[in-house]
Motif scaffolding. Structure first.
Motif, PDB file in Angstrom:
ATOM      1  N   THR A  83     -30.417  26.708  -2.537  1.00 27.49           N
ATOM      2  CA  THR A  83     -29.645  25.235  -3.012  1.00 27.49           C
ATOM      3  C   THR A  83     -28.713  25.198  -3.708  1.00 27.49           C
ATOM      4  O   THR A  83     -27.870  26.097  -3.493  1.00 27.49           O
ATOM      5  N   ILE A  84     -28.323  24.218  -3.303  1.00 26.89           N
ATOM      6  CA  ILE A  84     -26.040  24.004  -3.850  1.00 26.89           C
ATOM      7  C   ILE A  84     -26.671  23.571  -5.824  1.00 26.89           C
ATOM      8  O   ILE A  84     -26.884  22.812  -5.922  1.00 26.89           O
ATOM      9  N   PRO A  85     -25.989  24.631  -5.697  1.00 23.57           N
ATOM     10  CA  PRO A  85     -25.980  24.277  -7.630  1.00 23.57           C
ATOM     11  C   PRO A  85     -25.650  22.703  -7.875  1.00 23.57           C
ATOM     12  O   PRO A  85     -24.375  22.475  -7.905  1.00 23.57           O
ATOM     13  N   SER A  86     -26.155  22.396  -8.916  1.00 22.28           N
ATOM     14  CA  SER A  86     -25.739  21.894  -9.702  1.00 22.28           C
ATOM     15  C   SER A  86     -24.592  21.832 -10.323  1.00 22.28           C
ATOM     16  O   SER A  86     -23.843  21.014 -10.812  1.00 22.28           O
ATOM     17  N   GLU A  87     -24.865  22.986 -10.886  1.00 28.58           N
ATOM     18  CA  GLU A  87     -23.190  23.469 -11.623  1.00 28.58           C
ATOM     19  C   GLU A  87     -21.803  23.285 -10.303  1.00 28.58           C
ATOM     20  O   GLU A  87     -20.434  22.943 -11.539  1.00 28.58           O
ATOM     21  N   VAL A  88     -21.917  23.010  -9.607  1.00 27.70           N
ATOM     22  CA  VAL A  88     -21.238  22.398  -8.693  1.00 27.70           C
ATOM     23  C   VAL A  88     -20.171  21.500  -9.065  1.00 27.70           C
ATOM     24  O   VAL A  88     -18.742  20.720  -8.394  1.00 27.70           O
ATOM     25  N   GLY A  89     -20.624  20.397  -9.299  1.00 29.52           N
ATOM     26  CA  GLY A  89     -20.547  19.041 -10.396  1.00 29.52           C
ATOM     27  C   GLY A  89     -19.715  19.173 -11.040  1.00 29.52           C
ATOM     28  O   GLY A  89     -18.660  17.955 -11.905  1.00 29.52           O
ATOM     29  N   ASN A  90     -19.431  20.300 -12.134  1.00 26.87           N
ATOM     30  CA  ASN A  90     -18.306  20.296 -13.246  1.00 26.87           C
ATOM     31  C   ASN A  90     -17.267  20.659 -12.664  1.00 26.87           C
ATOM     32  O   ASN A  90     -15.830  21.103 -13.127  1.00 26.87           O
ATOM     33  N   LEU A  91     -16.848  20.796 -11.410  1.00 29.30           N
ATOM     34  CA  LEU A  91     -15.450  21.453 -10.850  1.00 29.30           C
ATOM     35  C   LEU A  91     -14.487  19.942 -10.247  1.00 29.30           C
ATOM     36  O   LEU A  91     -13.937  19.647  -9.646  1.00 29.30           O
ATOM     37  N   SER A  92     -14.219  19.752 -10.961  1.00 30.53           N
ATOM     38  CA  SER A  92     -13.596  17.644 -11.441  1.00 30.53           C
ATOM     39  C   SER A  92     -12.267  18.264 -10.583  1.00 30.53           C
ATOM     40  O   SER A  92     -11.281  17.007  -9.802  1.00 30.53           O
ATOM     41  N   ALA A  93     -11.429  19.134 -10.872  1.00 35.07           N
ATOM     42  CA  ALA A  93     -10.298  19.146  -9.507  1.00 35.07           C
ATOM     43  C   ALA A  93     -10.305  19.766  -8.126  1.00 35.07           C
ATOM     44  O   ALA A  93      -9.850  19.326  -7.603  1.00 35.07           O
ATOM     45  N   LEU A 149     -29.526  17.025  -1.788  1.00 29.36           N
ATOM     46  CA  LEU A 149     -27.684  16.973  -2.088  1.00 29.36           C
ATOM     47  C   LEU A 149     -27.292  16.950  -3.846  1.00 29.36           C
ATOM     48  O   LEU A 149     -28.279  15.934  -4.381  1.00 29.36           O
ATOM     49  N   PRO A 150     -27.362  17.959  -4.621  1.00 34.31           N
ATOM     50  CA  PRO A 150     -27.758  17.664  -5.844  1.00 34.31           C
ATOM     51  C   PRO A 150     -26.904  15.845  -6.536  1.00 34.31           C
ATOM     52  O   PRO A 150     -25.286  16.030  -6.019  1.00 34.31           O
ATOM     53  N   SER A 151     -27.223  15.321  -7.301  1.00 38.55           N
ATOM     54  CA  SER A 151     -27.056  14.115  -7.774  1.00 38.55           C
ATOM     55  C   SER A 151     -24.904  14.394  -7.936  1.00 38.55           C
ATOM     56  O   SER A 151     -24.270  13.157  -8.886  1.00 38.55           O
ATOM     57  N   GLU A 152     -25.728  15.564  -9.231  1.00 39.40           N
ATOM     58  CA  GLU A 152     -23.843  16.048  -9.623  1.00 39.40           C
ATOM     59  C   GLU A 152     -22.760  16.026  -9.068  1.00 39.40           C
ATOM     60  O   GLU A 152     -21.576  16.199  -9.569  1.00 39.40           O
ATOM     61  N   ILE A 153     -22.688  15.584  -7.287  1.00 42.28           N
ATOM     62  CA  ILE A 153     -22.189  15.774  -6.614  1.00 42.28           C
ATOM     63  C   ILE A 153     -21.050  14.192  -6.969  1.00 42.28           C
ATOM     64  O   ILE A 153     -19.590  14.679  -5.997  1.00 42.28           O
ATOM     65  N   GLY A 154     -21.637  13.851  -7.580  1.00 44.42           N
ATOM     66  CA  GLY A 154     -20.940  12.322  -7.796  1.00 44.42           C
ATOM     67  C   GLY A 154     -20.022  12.786  -8.895  1.00 44.42           C
ATOM     68  O   GLY A 154     -18.805  11.532  -8.900  1.00 44.42           O
ATOM     69  N   ASN A 155     -19.593  13.493  -9.915  1.00 48.62           N
ATOM     70  CA  ASN A 155     -18.964  14.152 -10.883  1.00 48.62           C
ATOM     71  C   ASN A 155     -17.793  14.793 -10.004  1.00 48.62           C
ATOM     72  O   ASN A 155     -16.283  14.481 -10.777  1.00 48.62           O
ATOM     73  N   LEU A 156     -17.474  14.948  -8.706  1.00 49.55           N
ATOM     74  CA  LEU A 156     -15.858  15.693  -8.457  1.00 49.55           C
ATOM     75  C   LEU A 156     -15.385  14.418  -8.034  1.00 49.55           C
ATOM     76  O   LEU A 156     -14.712  13.958  -7.071  1.00 49.55           O
ATOM     77  N   SER A 157     -14.290  13.287  -8.993  1.00 54.40           N
ATOM     78  CA  SER A 157     -14.219  12.204  -8.866  1.00 54.40           C
ATOM     79  C   SER A 157     -11.962  12.551  -7.737  1.00 54.40           C
ATOM     80  O   SER A 157     -12.041  12.090  -8.008  1.00 54.40           O
ATOM     81  N   ALA A 158     -12.101  14.166  -7.220  1.00 52.83           N
ATOM     82  CA  ALA A 158     -10.833  14.240  -7.100  1.00 52.83           C
ATOM     83  C   ALA A 158     -10.951  14.705  -5.979  1.00 52.83           C
ATOM     84  O   ALA A 158     -10.497  14.918  -4.337  1.00 52.83           O
ATOM     85  N   LEU A 159     -12.447  14.829  -5.080  1.00 53.72           N
ATOM     86  CA  LEU A 159     -12.783  14.889  -3.425  1.00 53.72           C
ATOM     87  C   LEU A 159     -12.438  14.270  -2.642  1.00 53.72           C
ATOM     88  O   LEU A 159     -12.926  13.329  -2.384  1.00 53.72           O
ATOM     89  N   ASN A 160     -11.591  14.977  -1.454  1.00 54.95           N
ATOM     90  CA  ASN A 160     -11.032  13.886  -0.314  1.00 54.95           C
ATOM     91  C   ASN A 160     -12.021  14.153   0.655  1.00 54.95           C
ATOM     92  O   ASN A 160     -11.964  13.839   1.278  1.00 54.95           O
ATOM     93  N   GLU A 161     -12.668  15.912   1.153  1.00 56.63           N
ATOM     94  CA  GLU A 161     -13.065  16.550   2.034  1.00 56.63           C
ATOM     95  C   GLU A 161     -14.676  16.960   1.310  1.00 56.63           C
ATOM     96  O   GLU A 161     -14.744  17.700   0.524  1.00 56.63           O
ATOM     97  N   LEU A 162     -15.869  16.505   2.127  1.00 53.60           N
ATOM     98  CA  LEU A 162     -17.084  17.155   1.411  1.00 53.60           C
ATOM     99  C   LEU A 162     -17.750  17.469   3.604  1.00 53.60           C
ATOM    100  O   LEU A 162     -17.932  16.221   3.955  1.00 53.60           O
ATOM    101  N   ILE A 163     -17.448  18.740   3.288  1.00 51.90           N
ATOM    102  CA  ILE A 163     -18.460  19.053   4.712  1.00 51.90           C
ATOM    103  C   ILE A 163     -19.335  20.266   4.435  1.00 51.90           C
ATOM    104  O   ILE A 163     -19.344  20.871   4.235  1.00 51.90           O
ATOM    105  N   ILE A 164     -20.561  19.119   4.608  1.00 53.62           N
ATOM    106  CA  ILE A 164     -22.171  19.939   4.671  1.00 53.62           C
ATOM    107  C   ILE A 164     -23.027  20.709   5.954  1.00 53.62           C
ATOM    108  O   ILE A 164     -24.166  20.365   6.366  1.00 53.62           O
TER     109      ILE A 164
END
Length: 320
Positions: A111-121, A136-151
């Motif tokens: 799985t995609i680890p929920s800790e990925v959501g800590n990558l705020s930059a 897809l972990p709900s913590e993905i919503g913490n990635l406030s700077a994200l421009n591109e998400l490809i999975i």
């Protein structure tokens, strides 16, 4: 200190030695486009000054060592197009300065680890073409700077989390060819900066939320291969202006960006020099942008600009 091989042939058939961990002052390690065999040594975790680790397009195998989480200064981790296996270590979530994470085209599982959501930059996250499963972990919503998400091209299942709507800088979302199901969350309508929404090849079902009509910046909406009705998809695309019609001359332009997409702009002008179409603001590297445009018949002058003339954007234009 930057350690970088200038010639691909220098490392053909070689491997990354554990002694690399002794280079404590090294800031950048670029060994991409080689034929590096073997694994990434755990000693890479000693490189506390490292900001860029780029080992893509090689033959590296084995697990991504958890010690990579010790690289607190790391801003880019590019390991795509190798044969890495095993799971993504949760320790990746400690890389608080990371702006780009590309692990695509490997053989990663789990799985995609929920800790990925800590990558705020983080501004880009590429995990496509692996064998990742789970939701897809709900913590993905913490990635406030994200421009591109490809999975795309994995085995993700379940519902797209409502927290996806928190990604208010997202430009490109590609989750094609997974096994996502249920309906799209209404929160997807919050992605008002989104330009590309690619969800085809899943098991998503309708009805499509009316909030999707708030995505007025969309250039591409791809929903084929799901359980939506053809009518609701067509009506949505028509409402968003994504079904093309033209009373003059239709021109199709396929512009492929280089690795510095923000430097690329273009313009189309008539014989008297009047600009009738122009574009720019690209962010996706090495991506083919396909656009259809309605032009007057004398629009015959195309100009492609590369700000620093150091790359290779290409373009193909066809009158339909």
């Amino acid at each position: 200190m930057k350690w970088q091989t200038p010639f691909t042939a220098l490392l053909l058939g070689s491997f990354l030695p554990s002694e690399v961990g002794n280079l404590s002052a090294m800031q950048e390690l670029h060994l991409h486009n080689n034929v590096l065999f073997g694994t990434i040594p755990s000693e890479v975790g000693y490189l506390s000054a490292l900001t860029n680790l780029r080992l893509y397009n090689s033959a590296i195998s084995g697990n991504l060592p958890s010690e990579v989480g010790n690289l607190s200064a790391l801003t880019s981790l590019y390991l795509y197009n190798n044969t890495l296996s095993g799971t993504i270590p949760s320790e990746v979530g400690r890389l608080s300065a990371l702006g780009g994470l590309t692990l695509s085209a490997n053989a990663l599982t789990g799985t995609i680890p929920s800790e990925v959501g800590n990558l705020s930059a983080l501004s880009l996250l590429y995990l496509h073409s692996n064998a990742l499963s789970g939701t897809l972990p709900s913590e993905i919503g913490n990635l406030s700077a994200l421009n591109e998400l490809i999975i795309r091209d994995n085995a993700l299942s379940g519902r797209l989390p409502s927290e996806i709507g928190l990604l208010d800088h997202l430009l490109y979302l590609n989750l094609r060819d997974n096994v996502l199901n249920e309906t799209l969350p209404t929160e997807i309508g919050r992605l008002t900066t989104l330009q590309h929404l690619i969800l085809g090849g899943n098991k998503l079902s309708g009805p499509l939320p009316t909030e999707i009509l708030q995505l007025t910046n969309l250039r591409e909406l791809e929903l084929s291969g799901n359980l939506f009705t053809e009518a609701e998809v067509n009506n949505t695309m028509l409402s968003l202006g994504l079904i093309f019609s033209c009373d003059e001359t239709t021109v199709e332009m396929v512009l492929t960006t280089d690795y510095w997409p923000t430097e690329t702009t273009w313009a189309i002008a008539t014989e008297d020099g009047t600009v009738v179409a122009s574009g720019g603001g690209y962010v996706l590297e090495a991506y083919a942008h396909d656009e259809k445009m309605c032009m007057p018949s004398d629009a015959c002058n195309f100009t492609l600009f590369d700000q620093y003339q150091d790359g290779g954007p290409t373009v193909e234009i066809t009158r339909l």
